[in-house]
Design an enzyme around this catalytic site. Structure first.
Site, PDB file in Angstrom:
ATOM      1  N   GLU A   1      63.488  -6.204  92.205  1.00  0.00           N
ATOM      2  CA  GLU A   1      62.846  -6.477  93.223  1.00  0.00           C
ATOM      3  C   GLU A   1      61.539  -5.355  93.273  1.00  0.00           C
ATOM      4  O   GLU A   1      61.598  -4.554  92.636  1.00  0.00           O
ATOM      5  CB  GLU A   1      64.013  -5.813  94.619  1.00  0.00           C
ATOM      6  CG  GLU A   1      64.929  -7.007  94.819  1.00  0.00           C
ATOM      7  CD  GLU A   1      66.102  -6.440  95.696  1.00  0.00           C
ATOM      8  OE1 GLU A   1      66.312  -7.224  96.994  1.00  0.00           O
ATOM      9  OE2 GLU A   1      66.243  -5.174  96.090  1.00  0.00           O
TER      10      GLU A   1
ATOM     11  N   CYS B   1      55.639  -0.579  95.526  1.00  0.00           N
ATOM     12  CA  CYS B   1      56.639   0.223  94.959  1.00  0.00           C
ATOM     13  C   CYS B   1      57.245  -0.739  93.856  1.00  0.00           C
ATOM     14  O   CYS B   1      57.922  -1.809  94.077  1.00  0.00           O
ATOM     15  CB  CYS B   1      57.724   0.384  96.190  1.00  0.00           C
ATOM     16  SG  CYS B   1      59.218   1.422  95.848  1.00  0.00           S
TER      17      CYS B   1
ATOM     18  N   CYS C   1      70.049   0.432  86.998  1.00  0.00           N
ATOM     19  CA  CYS C   1      69.728   1.643  86.518  1.00  0.00           C
ATOM     20  C   CYS C   1      70.906   2.371  85.888  1.00  0.00           C
ATOM     21  O   CYS C   1      72.004   2.193  86.299  1.00  0.00           O
ATOM     22  CB  CYS C   1      69.036   2.476  87.816  1.00  0.00           C
ATOM     23  SG  CYS C   1      68.775   4.262  87.497  1.00  0.00           S
TER      24      CYS C   1
ATOM     25  N   CYS D   1      72.979   8.017  90.356  1.00  0.00           N
ATOM     26  CA  CYS D   1      72.970   8.590  91.363  1.00  0.00           C
ATOM     27  C   CYS D   1      73.878   8.173  92.402  1.00  0.00           C
ATOM     28  O   CYS D   1      73.854   6.960  92.672  1.00  0.00           O
ATOM     29  CB  CYS D   1      71.620   9.007  91.850  1.00  0.00           C
ATOM     30  SG  CYS D   1      70.426   9.506  90.447  1.00  0.00           S
TER      31      CYS D   1
ATOM     32  N   CYS E   1      72.573   6.319  95.545  1.00  0.00           N
ATOM     33  CA  CYS E   1      71.616   5.252  95.444  1.00  0.00           C
ATOM     34  C   CYS E   1      72.273   3.885  95.131  1.00  0.00           C
ATOM     35  O   CYS E   1      73.130   3.909  94.353  1.00  0.00           O
ATOM     36  CB  CYS E   1      70.661   5.638  94.397  1.00  0.00           C
ATOM     37  SG  CYS E   1      69.543   4.372  93.970  1.00  0.00           S
TER      38      CYS E   1
ATOM     39  N   SER F   1      58.029   8.178  89.841  1.00  0.00           N
ATOM     40  CA  SER F   1      58.925   9.344  90.457  1.00  0.00           C
ATOM     41  C   SER F   1      60.233   9.465  89.298  1.00  0.00           C
ATOM     42  O   SER F   1      60.563   8.060  89.011  1.00  0.00           O
ATOM     43  CB  SER F   1      59.565   8.788  91.605  1.00  0.00           C
ATOM     44  OG  SER F   1      60.670   9.260  92.267  1.00  0.00           O
TER      45      SER F   1
ATOM     46  N   CYS G   1      63.855   3.182 100.237  1.00  0.00           N
ATOM     47  CA  CYS G   1      64.221   4.178  98.883  1.00  0.00           C
ATOM     48  C   CYS G   1      65.802   3.836  98.785  1.00  0.00           C
ATOM     49  O   CYS G   1      66.456   4.103  99.756  1.00  0.00           O
ATOM     50  CB  CYS G   1      64.093   5.505  98.984  1.00  0.00           C
ATOM     51  SG  CYS G   1      62.302   5.766  98.744  1.00  0.00           S
TER      52      CYS G   1
HETATM   53  N1  SAH Z   1      64.721   6.923  89.159  1.00  0.00           N
HETATM   54  C1  SAH Z   1      63.485   7.434  89.675  1.00  0.00           C
HETATM   55  C2  SAH Z   1      62.861   6.399  90.960  1.00  0.00           C
HETATM   56  C3  SAH Z   1      63.635   5.435  91.879  1.00  0.00           C
HETATM   57  S1  SAH Z   1      64.473   5.947  93.352  1.00  0.00           S
HETATM   58  C4  SAH Z   1      63.904   8.696  90.765  1.00  0.00           C
HETATM   59  O1  SAH Z   1      65.110   8.950  90.745  1.00  0.00           O
HETATM   60  O2  SAH Z   1      63.171   9.114  91.211  1.00  0.00           O
HETATM   61  C5  SAH Z   1      63.190   6.477  94.273  1.00  0.00           C
HETATM   62  C6  SAH Z   1      63.676   7.511  95.414  1.00  0.00           C
HETATM   63  O3  SAH Z   1      64.668   7.119  96.176  1.00  0.00           O
HETATM   64  C7  SAH Z   1      64.092   8.748  94.401  1.00  0.00           C
HETATM   65  O4  SAH Z   1      63.767   9.873  95.110  1.00  0.00           O
HETATM   66  C8  SAH Z   1      65.552   8.774  94.959  1.00  0.00           C
HETATM   67  O5  SAH Z   1      66.166   9.958  95.123  1.00  0.00           O
HETATM   68  C9  SAH Z   1      65.443   7.982  96.413  1.00  0.00           C
HETATM   69  N2  SAH Z   1      66.793   7.347  96.865  1.00  0.00           N
HETATM   70  C10 SAH Z   1      67.718   6.812  96.204  1.00  0.00           C
HETATM   71  N3  SAH Z   1      68.856   6.493  96.833  1.00  0.00           N
HETATM   72  C11 SAH Z   1      68.304   6.727  98.421  1.00  0.00           C
HETATM   73  C12 SAH Z   1      68.798   6.348  99.434  1.00  0.00           C
HETATM   74  N4  SAH Z   1      70.172   5.749  99.746  1.00  0.00           N
HETATM   75  N5  SAH Z   1      68.224   6.765 100.648  1.00  0.00           N
HETATM   76  C13 SAH Z   1      66.903   7.618 100.339  1.00  0.00           C
HETATM   77  N6  SAH Z   1      66.480   7.752  99.376  1.00  0.00           N
HETATM   78  C14 SAH Z   1      66.911   7.258  98.131  1.00  0.00           C
END
Ligand code: SAH
Length: 358
Positions: free
Chosen positions: A95, A109, A116, A120, A123, A194, A337
């Protein structure tokens, strides 16, 4: 030149590399081909200044179009956010999102991986696991698909699916293509990568990468144990090591770093958490981007209230930190995000129609 098989596409190649691919042709043909691709024309038949025989050869080799991916679904949120679901050459999905803000910035974006591996816990993309890295062409093509459907983006952020520094070669190449003066010529200041915090990758960006892009690091907690429980990467690269790599980056690049902080209700939004973040930021020229958590089905967190978000931001500001709050854009279409999970979509559920969320 790295040998590139046909499915790797042509849109992340420079003019001289395209010339190499059609080496029986005069050198300038590579540049002509590059110019078409950089202008968003991917169908060989439309490349009118290429001789018919060459167009035929290219069609025989690559098919009607140089594009390796196609849009199978598009959604538009009431706030103007556009999300695309792309089908890749091997049937996987990824996406991409275009966000528009009040200042007129149009931010693409982009995803760097299908799924991934970083895990995390807050996420949704993490739930997919890693399918594979995207090729540089697949990254570049996302930009062109967004352009065709929603108009040309002015900024690029690598904040879609995946961890860009875990796919560093292809990500770096796509950035070189975006930045190339004879192509899209996007300023390095308008490109942000990021990362969840991979020190070797951060050092690579600092010392070996030719394009001085902006760096954003997803911190989310400045408490080492809590961060490990939220972001498994912290076990391999704990906070002191991450901090050191950021100082190194800053000393070389002399650029402000963004610390992204996903705010999870009752988890990392206390006064103590604020003080730990202030401590981590010492010595760094940084801005903290507070992102109220966007819900993902089944994830065990709660959104912070507006009050607690404001309280946390004020706490940081009182301590002298610069803070930005991220808009909750794209939530109506799960395009915000951490909400991208498109590769998990079964083809049976894909509607090849325009959906508007109103
Ligand atoms: N892998 C990279 C980029 C993808 S995530 C990274 O970790 O930075 C992009 C951003 O979205 C990151 O800052 C991540 O922490 C944030 N993110 C992930 N899940 C989220 C969620 N459910 N709500 C808000 N931000 C989130």
């Amino acid at each position: 030149m790295k040998s590139r098989t046909d499915h790797q596409g042509l849109s992340a190649l420079f003019p001289n590399e395209l010339s190499d691919l059609i080496s029986q042709e005069p050198l300038f043909r590579g540049r002509q081909l590059f110019t078409w691709l950089a202008g968003g024309t991917f169908k060989f038949e439309e490349m009118k200044n290429l001789p018919t025989a060459l167009r035929r050869t290219l069609i025989d080799r690559y098919g009607e179009t140089a594009c390796t991916s196609k849009v199978v679904k598009q959604q538009t949120d009431t706030d103007g956010t556009v999300k695309l679901l792309l089908k890749l050459y091997d049937g996987l999905f990824v996406e991409s999102v275009l966000l528009t803000d009040e200042e007129g910035r149009r931010t693409a974006c982009l995803s760097s991986q299908v799924g991934c591996a970083m895990g995390c816990t807050f996420c949704r993309t993490a739930e997919l696991g890693l399918e594979r890295n995207l090729t540089a062409s697949e990254i570049v093509e996302q930009f062109y698909h967004l352009t065709e459907i929603a108009g040309q983006p002015s900024h690029i952020v690598f904040m879609g699916m995946g961890e860009p520094l875990a796919n560093i070669y292809e990500t770096a190449r796509s950035i070189e293509i975006f930045h190339f003066s004879e192509g899209l010529n996007i300023s390095a200041r308008r490109i942000t990568l990021s990362t969840c915090g991979i020190p070797e990758g951060i050092r690579f960006l600092a010392e070996s990468f030719s394009v001085p892009i902006r760096l954003a690091v997803s911190l989310t907690s400045a408490d080492n144990d809590l961060r490990t429980s939220l972001m498994p990467i912290n076990r391999k690269a704990p906070l002191p090591e991450l901090h050191e790599s950021l100082l190194y980056y800053q000393n070389i690049r002399k650029k402000r770093i963004t610390l992204e902080y996903v705010l999870l209700d009752g988890v990392n939004d206390s006064e103590t958490a604020c003080r730990q973040l202030v401590q981590f930021a010492k010595g760094l020229e940084c801005v903290v981007n507070v992102i109220p958590w966007n819900p993902g089905a089944g994830l065990p967190y709660n959104e912070p209230t507006r009050d607690s978000t404001e309280r946390f931001c004020s706490c940081l500001e009182h301590a002298g930190l610069r803070v930005t709050r991220r808009y909750r854009r794209g939530r109506g279409i799960s395009g915000a995000c951490g909400q991208l999970a498109g590769s998990g979509t079964s083809p049976h559920h894909i509607q090849p129609v325009m959906q508007t969320n109103e």
